[in-house]
Scaffold this motif. Structure first.
Motif, PDB file in Angstrom:
ATOM      1  N   UNK A 102       0.824  -1.214   0.000  1.00  0.00           N
ATOM      2  CA  UNK A 102       0.000   0.000   0.000  1.00  0.00           C
ATOM      3  C   UNK A 102       0.858   1.264   0.000  1.00  0.00           C
ATOM      4  N   UNK A 103       0.228   2.414  -0.306  1.00  0.00           N
ATOM      5  CA  UNK A 103       0.957   3.687  -0.293  1.00  0.00           C
ATOM      6  C   UNK A 103       1.346   4.147   1.117  1.00  0.00           C
ATOM      7  N   UNK A 104       0.816   3.511   2.149  1.00  0.00           N
ATOM      8  CA  UNK A 104       1.147   3.918   3.519  1.00  0.00           C
ATOM      9  C   UNK A 104       2.360   3.164   4.063  1.00  0.00           C
ATOM     10  N   UNK A 105       2.956   2.287   3.281  1.00  0.00           N
ATOM     11  CA  UNK A 105       4.052   1.436   3.749  1.00  0.00           C
ATOM     12  C   UNK A 105       5.207   2.232   4.352  1.00  0.00           C
ATOM     13  N   UNK A 131      -4.771   6.259   4.116  1.00  0.00           N
ATOM     14  CA  UNK A 131      -5.035   5.318   5.205  1.00  0.00           C
ATOM     15  C   UNK A 131      -6.486   4.855   5.176  1.00  0.00           C
ATOM     16  N   UNK A 132      -7.413   5.767   4.988  1.00  0.00           N
ATOM     17  CA  UNK A 132      -8.830   5.404   4.959  1.00  0.00           C
ATOM     18  C   UNK A 132      -9.126   4.480   3.776  1.00  0.00           C
ATOM     19  N   UNK A 133      -8.551   4.782   2.619  1.00  0.00           N
ATOM     20  CA  UNK A 133      -8.754   3.903   1.446  1.00  0.00           C
ATOM     21  C   UNK A 133      -8.204   2.506   1.718  1.00  0.00           C
ATOM     22  N   UNK A 134      -7.013   2.435   2.310  1.00  0.00           N
ATOM     23  CA  UNK A 134      -6.398   1.134   2.604  1.00  0.00           C
ATOM     24  C   UNK A 134      -7.249   0.355   3.606  1.00  0.00           C
ATOM     25  N   UNK A 162      -1.017   7.693  13.586  1.00  0.00           N
ATOM     26  CA  UNK A 162      -2.111   6.833  13.989  1.00  0.00           C
ATOM     27  C   UNK A 162      -1.598   5.554  14.636  1.00  0.00           C
ATOM     28  N   UNK A 163      -2.350   5.082  15.627  1.00  0.00           N
ATOM     29  CA  UNK A 163      -2.133   3.770  16.218  1.00  0.00           C
ATOM     30  C   UNK A 163      -3.465   3.033  16.073  1.00  0.00           C
TER      31      UNK A 163
END
Length: 170
Positions: A102-105, A131-134, A162-163
């Motif tokens: 994902x792009x959040x990696x 993050x929401x999309x993932x 975020x946690x």
């Protein structure tokens, strides 16, 4: 009224009428500038900042309102979760593989399995939208949902820390 020190009064008395008016006008201008810089400008800056924050929060609220039905529909797919996990594949492996693709990696700080079967994911400086999309994709395709979330805004617009606690829905 405040009395000026003696040397200032002597200096002022020695000025011509025109120079006295000029000195009073200059002093008034300096006091006005100090008032503006010390009081009015900071208040106006704070007002603009708060107005921008309110607009950002309204935008987030509108997005949440538009997507509430989708989120509830995803929660309704709980019975399908077990079959989507593929039986022997662990939730940790699925989350780990998914987050790496994902792009959040790049924002992942920690990914670990908790004792109660949940996965703890800590992110720093990630895009809120990504993050929401993932998370939506993870819930829809794999049946893994957020059980708990702690999200903090960063100084960069659209970025968050975020946690998250993730778990396979039953």
């Amino acid at each position: 009224m405040m009395r000026l020190p003696e040397p200032w009064r002597r200096w002022y008395a020695e000025l011509s009428r025109r120079d006295q008016r000029l000195a009073i006008g200059g002093a008034g201008l300096v006091l006005g500038l100090i008032l503006y810089l010390a009081l009015i400008q900071p208040l106006y800056s704070a007002y603009l900042h708060l107005t921008q924050r309110v607009q950002e929060q309204r935008t987030t609220l509108q997005w949440l309102n538009r997507n509430t039905a989708r989120i509830r529909a995803l929660e309704g797919n709980e019975s399908k979760a077990t079959s989507r996990l593929g039986g022997s594949t662990s939730v940790f492996s699925i989350v780990s593989a998914s987050v790496q693709e994902s792009p959040i990696a790049s924002a992942v700080q920690q990914l670990q399995q908790a004792g109660d079967g949940t996965i703890q994911l800590t992110l720093q400086g990630t895009s809120f939208d990504q993050l929401v999309r993932w998370l939506a994709e993870l819930a829809q395709k794999k049946g893994i949902v957020v059980v708990n979330a702690n999200i903090e805004r960063t100084s960069v617009s659209g970025r968050i820390n975020a946690t998250l606690s993730l778990k396979a829905s039953r």
